[in-house]
Design an enzyme around this catalytic site. Structure first.
Site, PDB file in Angstrom:
ATOM      1  N   LYS A 124      -2.834   7.756   0.533  1.00  0.00           N
ATOM      2  CA  LYS A 124      -2.744   7.085   1.616  1.00  0.00           C
ATOM      3  C   LYS A 124      -3.956   7.617   3.087  1.00  0.00           C
ATOM      4  O   LYS A 124      -3.952   9.238   2.346  1.00  0.00           O
ATOM      5  CB  LYS A 124      -1.595   6.914   2.618  1.00  0.00           C
ATOM      6  CG  LYS A 124      -1.704   6.036   2.805  1.00  0.00           C
ATOM      7  CD  LYS A 124       0.457   5.834   3.597  1.00  0.00           C
ATOM      8  CE  LYS A 124       0.917   4.405   4.386  1.00  0.00           C
ATOM      9  NZ  LYS A 124       1.629   4.284   4.666  1.00  0.00           N
ATOM     10  N   GLU A 134      17.237  -3.927   4.190  1.00  0.00           N
ATOM     11  CA  GLU A 134      17.356  -3.817   5.694  1.00  0.00           C
ATOM     12  C   GLU A 134      19.180  -4.262   5.667  1.00  0.00           C
ATOM     13  O   GLU A 134      20.403  -4.462   6.529  1.00  0.00           O
ATOM     14  CB  GLU A 134      16.865  -5.353   6.343  1.00  0.00           C
ATOM     15  CG  GLU A 134      15.914  -5.078   7.610  1.00  0.00           C
ATOM     16  CD  GLU A 134      14.055  -4.363   6.113  1.00  0.00           C
ATOM     17  OE1 GLU A 134      14.681  -4.467   5.210  1.00  0.00           O
ATOM     18  OE2 GLU A 134      13.768  -3.889   6.796  1.00  0.00           O
ATOM     19  N   ARG A 167      16.543 -10.949   7.180  1.00  0.00           N
ATOM     20  CA  ARG A 167      16.828 -10.252   5.281  1.00  0.00           C
ATOM     21  C   ARG A 167      18.453  -9.849   5.657  1.00  0.00           C
ATOM     22  O   ARG A 167      18.951  -9.517   4.743  1.00  0.00           O
ATOM     23  CB  ARG A 167      16.089  -9.037   5.211  1.00  0.00           C
ATOM     24  CG  ARG A 167      15.937  -8.701   4.012  1.00  0.00           C
ATOM     25  CD  ARG A 167      14.831  -8.562   3.219  1.00  0.00           C
ATOM     26  NE  ARG A 167      14.035  -9.209   2.607  1.00  0.00           N
ATOM     27  CZ  ARG A 167      12.385  -8.804   1.366  1.00  0.00           C
ATOM     28  NH1 ARG A 167      12.381  -7.528   1.709  1.00  0.00           N
ATOM     29  NH2 ARG A 167      11.848  -9.746   2.152  1.00  0.00           N
TER      30      ARG A 167
HETATM   31  C1  LIG Z   1      11.378  -5.854   4.590  1.00  0.00           C
HETATM   32  C2  LIG Z   1      10.186  -5.315   5.383  1.00  0.00           C
HETATM   33  N1  LIG Z   1      10.747  -4.259   6.333  1.00  0.00           N
HETATM   34  C3  LIG Z   1       9.962  -3.407   6.634  1.00  0.00           C
HETATM   35  C4  LIG Z   1       8.226  -3.473   6.596  1.00  0.00           C
HETATM   36  C5  LIG Z   1       7.538  -2.758   7.553  1.00  0.00           C
HETATM   37  N2  LIG Z   1       6.720  -2.391   6.451  1.00  0.00           N
HETATM   38  C6  LIG Z   1       5.314  -2.064   6.954  1.00  0.00           C
HETATM   39  S1  LIG Z   1       4.875  -1.842   5.605  1.00  0.00           S
HETATM   40  C7  LIG Z   1       6.189  -0.389   5.509  1.00  0.00           C
HETATM   41  C8  LIG Z   1       6.174   0.790   4.281  1.00  0.00           C
HETATM   42  C9  LIG Z   1       5.237  -0.153   3.185  1.00  0.00           C
HETATM   43  O1  LIG Z   1       5.275   1.177   1.938  1.00  0.00           O
HETATM   44  P1  LIG Z   1       5.146   1.191   0.295  1.00  0.00           P
HETATM   45  O2  LIG Z   1       5.379   0.022   0.196  1.00  0.00           O
HETATM   46  O3  LIG Z   1       4.778   2.231  -0.253  1.00  0.00           O
HETATM   47  O4  LIG Z   1       3.284   1.014   0.919  1.00  0.00           O
HETATM   48  P2  LIG Z   1       1.687   1.655   1.484  1.00  0.00           P
HETATM   49  O5  LIG Z   1       1.695   1.883   3.132  1.00  0.00           O
HETATM   50  O6  LIG Z   1       3.065   3.518   1.056  1.00  0.00           O
HETATM   51  O7  LIG Z   1       1.051   1.549   0.883  1.00  0.00           O
HETATM   52  C10 LIG Z   1       7.168  -1.130   5.565  1.00  0.00           C
HETATM   53  C11 LIG Z   1       8.213  -0.558   5.814  1.00  0.00           C
HETATM   54  C12 LIG Z   1       8.463  -4.612   5.827  1.00  0.00           C
HETATM   55  N3  LIG Z   1       6.592  -5.024   5.584  1.00  0.00           N
HETATM   56  N4  LIG Z   1       9.032  -5.710   5.662  1.00  0.00           N
END
Ligand SMILES: Cc1ncc(C[n+]2csc(CCOP(=O)(O)OP(=O)(O)O)c2C)c(N)n1
Length: 621
Positions: free
Chosen positions: A277, A363, A391
C-alpha cells in the site's frame, strides 16, 4: 512528463506497447496518481498499490469485453486514468465530476458499481454464469483486497463459485492492510502462505513459468503447469479454486505471463498477488493509514502533522466520550468493523486494548457479536457508519431488537457525507431504525448534546442509537459531566407565531436561523423514537403550519413519524415535510449537496414561505 500516459485514451492503446513501454507507463501512471490526488484529495495508498496490476489486467485481458470487477473500488484511479478518464481526474469526487468509485453510468469499463466492500466475487460470479448461459467466452475477474476478503459475503461467494465450472478469476490483492493493519485469522493465514514451505513451492512454480518460452505451448498444458504453481492444500484449493501464487504484484514480468496463462485455464482460478500500500511514494509507504484517504496536500512536504486547532468533529466527541465512559465502567466494550480511524477509536484502542474489538470488515458479525456480549452483561458500544449498518440489518432486527438487548449504536456519517457520494450517504438510518420495536433513536443538534445522548443511550436498558453527521457541529462547549436526557422529550428552542419547525439533529442550527427570520417556533426534537407526541399535538394546535426538517430520506423518516403521530391523534394541520428526496444524491461538497436538495437556509426559506402563502390563501378563500 507523462509522454506515454498522454497517448493512452483506451486500453487498446495500452495493448500496443511493448514490455519496456509498460514499465515507463507504470512510472508515469504512479506519478500522475500522486499529482492528481494531491490536488483533489481522495484515496491514495490503495491506488499506488494497484498501478502494475491495473496495467497488466488491461494488457492481458480484452476489456471491456472481459469484465473486471474491483472490490470497494477505492483503488480504481489507475483504471480510470487508463480507460479515458485522465482529464476527468481533475474533478474527481466533485459535484458533476467523476466519482471516486466505479460507476456503470460513468464508463463501460466500470462493470459494477461499488464502494461498500466484499461484493466483487458475487458480482463477477454472476457475470461469469451469465456468460456461460449466453454462450459468451468472456472472462470475469474479481479484484479483492485482503481486508475486503475478511467479510462473510466474500466467503459466501467463494463457497458458491468453487463448485461451478465458470471462468471466474479471483485476484486477491494482499497488502496486509485494511484501512488500518488487517486483523483476524485470515490475515494470519495469508501471512503463512508467504512463508517457509509455501514460498519454496512458489519458487518452483515461478521457475516453471519462466522456463517456458512459448506461451501457447504452456497454455495447452496449463493444468500441469498450474499444478507446479499450486501450493499444496491452500484453503482456496479446498474451496474448489486453482490457487496460483503468491506473486509480486509490482512486477509486470511476473504479472503478465501469469495472467496470460490463467486466461487460457478453465474453471475458477484464484491468483494471490502481493502488493504494498502506498508503493512508490515514500511518505505513503511509511504511513499508509494516514495516506489512505487524503485532502489536498503538497506532494513534496506531505500531509502536515497534527492539524488540530479547529472545531471538534462529532467523531472526536464520540471518541472522547467512549474513553471517559470506559474509565467509569469496566463493562464497556468498543467494537468497530475495520474503521478504527474513521470512527474515532484510536485512543480507546490504545487505552483499553483488551476491551477494543476490530472485527474486520464484518458488519453483520459485529452486530451479532455485540448482541452476544450484551447477553452476558457486558455493555457493547458499536461504532459504525450509518451506511454500513445497512449491511447488518437482519442482525439488528433478529439478534438485537427482538431480544431487546442493550447495545448502543454510535452511527457516524449520518446524512449527506459529501465526496464519497450515494454509496456512503447516511440517508436511510432514521427510516430503517425507527420502524423497529424497542429502539430508541436520537439525533443530536450539537456536540454537547451528542455526548449526553451517547450517555443516555448507554445507561438505557435496551437498544439505542445516536446518529450524528460527518464533520463538526456548531461548536458548543462540551460539559464533562454526563446527564441522561429524559427519553422521548423534545426541547422548544424558540417560541414564534404561525409556523412551527420541528427539527431533527443536524438540521436544528439552520432551523434556528430560518425560525429567526420567519418568527417561527423552533423545536429541537432530539428523539426520533420515541417521539414527543404531547409536544407535537400541542404545537400543531397552536400553529397554522407544521414543518419537519431532517437530513434523512423523507420516506419513512422523522417527518413521516410526525405525520403518523398527528394522524393517530386525529389532528389535522397543514404539514410540510422537508428532507432528502426519493433519489440517490451524487457526490460533491457537503454544503453544496445540502443546497442542491433544498436543505440550506435559502432553500428552506423559499419552501416554507411558499407553503405559508398557500395556507394563507386557502384560509382566506
Ligand atoms: C461494507 C464496508 N465496510 C467498510 C468499508 C470501509 N472501507 C473502505 S476501504 C476499506 C479497507 C479495504 O481494505 P482492502 O480490501 O484490503 O483494500 P486496500 O485498501 O488494502 O487495498 C474499508 C474498511 C467499506 N467500504 N465497505
Amino acid at each position: 512528463m507523462y509522454d506515454l500516459l498522454r497517448t493512452i485514451d483506451d486500453p487498446a492503446d495500452l495493448r500496443k506497447l511493448d514490455r519496456r513501454g509498460l514499465k515507463q507507463l507504470a512510472e508515469e501512471l504512479r506519478a500522475f496518481v500522486i499529482e492528481s490526488v494531491s490536488k483533489t484529495g481522495g484515496h491514495l495508498s490503495s491506488n499506488l498499490g494497484t498501478v502494475e496490476l491495473t496495467i497488466a489486467l488491461h494488457y492481458v485481458f480484452n476489456t471491456p469485453y472481459d469484465r473486471i470487477v474491483w472490490d470497494v473500488g477505492h483503488q480504481t484511479y489507475p483504471h480510470k486514468i487508463l480507460t479515458g478518464r485522465r482529464e476527468g481526474m481533475s474533478r474527481l469526487r466533485m459535484h458533476g465530476g467523476i466519482s471516486g468509485f466505479p460507476q456503470r453510468s460513468e464508463s463501460q469499463y466500470d462493470t459494477f458499481g461499488t464502494a461498500h466492500s466484499s461484493t466483487s466475487i458475487s458480482a463477477a460470479l454472476g457475470m461469469a454464469q451469465a456468460a456461460k448461459l449466453k454462450g459468451e467466452g468472456r472472462h470475469a475477474i474479481a479484484v479483492i483486497g485482503d481486508g475486503a476478503m475478511s467479510a462473510g459475503m466474500a466467503f459466501e461467494a467463494l463457497n458458491n463459485a468453487g463448485v461451478t465450472d465458470t471462468n471466474l478469476l479471483v485476484i486477491l490483492n494482499d497488502n496486509e492492510m485494511s484501512i488500518s493493519p488487517a486483523v483476524g485469522a485470515l490475515n494470519r493465514y495469508l501471512a503463512r502462505l508467504m512463508s517457509g514451505p509455501y514460498m519454496a513451492a512458489r519458487k518452483a512454480g515461478e521457475r516453471l513459468l519462466k522456463g517456458v518460452p512459448h506461451m501457447l505451448e504452456l497454455a495447452k498444458r496449463v493444468e500441469e503447469h498450474a499444478k507446479g504453481l499450486v501450493v499444496p492444500s491452500t484453503m482456496f484449493e479446498e474451496f474448489g479454486f486453482t490457487y496460483i501464487g503468491p506473486i509480486d504484484g509490482h512486477d509486470l514480468d511476473s504479472l503478465i505471463p501469469t495472467l496470460r496463462n490463467i486466461r487460457t485455464a478453465r474453471g475458477p482460478q484464484f491468483l494471490h498477488v502481493v502488493t504494498r500500500k502506498g508503493q512508490g511514494y515514500k511518505l505513503a509507504e511509511a504511513d499508509p493509514v494516514l495516506y489512505h484517504g487524503v485532502s489536498k496536500f503538497e506532494p513534496q512536504a506531505g500531509i502536515p502533522a497534527g492539524k488540530g486547532g479547529g472545531k471538534l468533529t462529532y467523531t472526536q466527541v464520540f471518541g472522547d466520550w467512549l474513553c471517559d465512559m470506559a474509565a467509569k465502567d469496566q463493562k464497556l466494550v468498543g467494537i468497530t468493523p475495520a474503521m478504527r480511524e474513521g470512527s474515532g477509536l484510536v485512543r480507546f484502542a490504545e487505552l483499553y486494548p483488551e476491551r477494543y474489538f476490530d472485527v474486520g470488515i464484518a458488519e453483520q458479525h459485529a452486530v451479532t457479536f455485540a448482541a452476544g456480549l450484551a447477553c452476558e452483561g457486558m455493555k457493547p458500544v458499536l461504532a459504525i457508519y450509518s451506511t454500513f449498518l445497512q449491511r447488518g440489518y437482519d442482525q439488528l432486527v433478529h439478534d438485537v431488537q427482538i431480544q431487546n438487548l442493550p447495545v448502543l449504536f454510535a452511527l457516524d456519517r449520518a446524512g449527506l457525507v459529501g465526496a464519497d457520494g450515494a454509496t456512503h450517504h447516511g440517508a436511510f438510518d432514521l427510516s430503517y431504525l425507527r420502524c423497529l420495536p424497542n429502539m430508541v433513536v436520537m439525533a443530536p443538534s450539537d456536540e454537547n448534546e451528542c455526548r449526553q445522548m451517547l450517555y443516555t443511550g448507554y445507561v438505557h436498558d435496551g437498544p439505542a442509537a445516536v446518529r450524528y453527521p460527518r464533520g463538526s457541529g456548531p461548536g458548543v462547549a462540551i460539559q464533562a459531566e454526563m446527564t441522561a436526557l429524559p427519553i422521548g422529550r423534545a426541547e422548544v428552542k424558540r417560541d414564534g407565531r404561525r409556523v412551527a419547525i420541528l427539527a431533527f439533529g443536524s438540521m436544528v442550527p439552520v432551523a434556528l436561523e430560518v425560525g429567526q427570520e420567519l418568527d417561527a417556533t423552533v423545536v429541537n426534537m432530539r428523539f426520533v423514537k420515541p417521539l414527543d407526541e404531547a409536544l407535537i399535538a400541542d404545537v400543531a394546535t397552536r400553529h397554522d403550519l407544521v414543518v419537519t426538517l431532517e437530513e434523512n430520506a423523507l420516506m419513512g423518516g422523522a417527518g413521516a413519524a410526525v405525520a403518523e403521530s398527528l394522524a393517530a391523534a386525529g389532528i389535522v394541520v397543514p404539514l410540510l415535510l422537508l428532507g432528502l428526496p426519493d433519489r440517490f444524491v451524487d457526490h460533491g461538497d457537503q454544503n453544496l449537496l445540502l443546497a442542491s436538495v433544498g436543505l440550506d437556509r435559502a432553500g428552506l426559506l423559499s419552501a416554507i414561505g411558499a407553503r405559508l402563502d398557500a395556507v394563507r390563501r386557502r384560509a382566506a378563500a
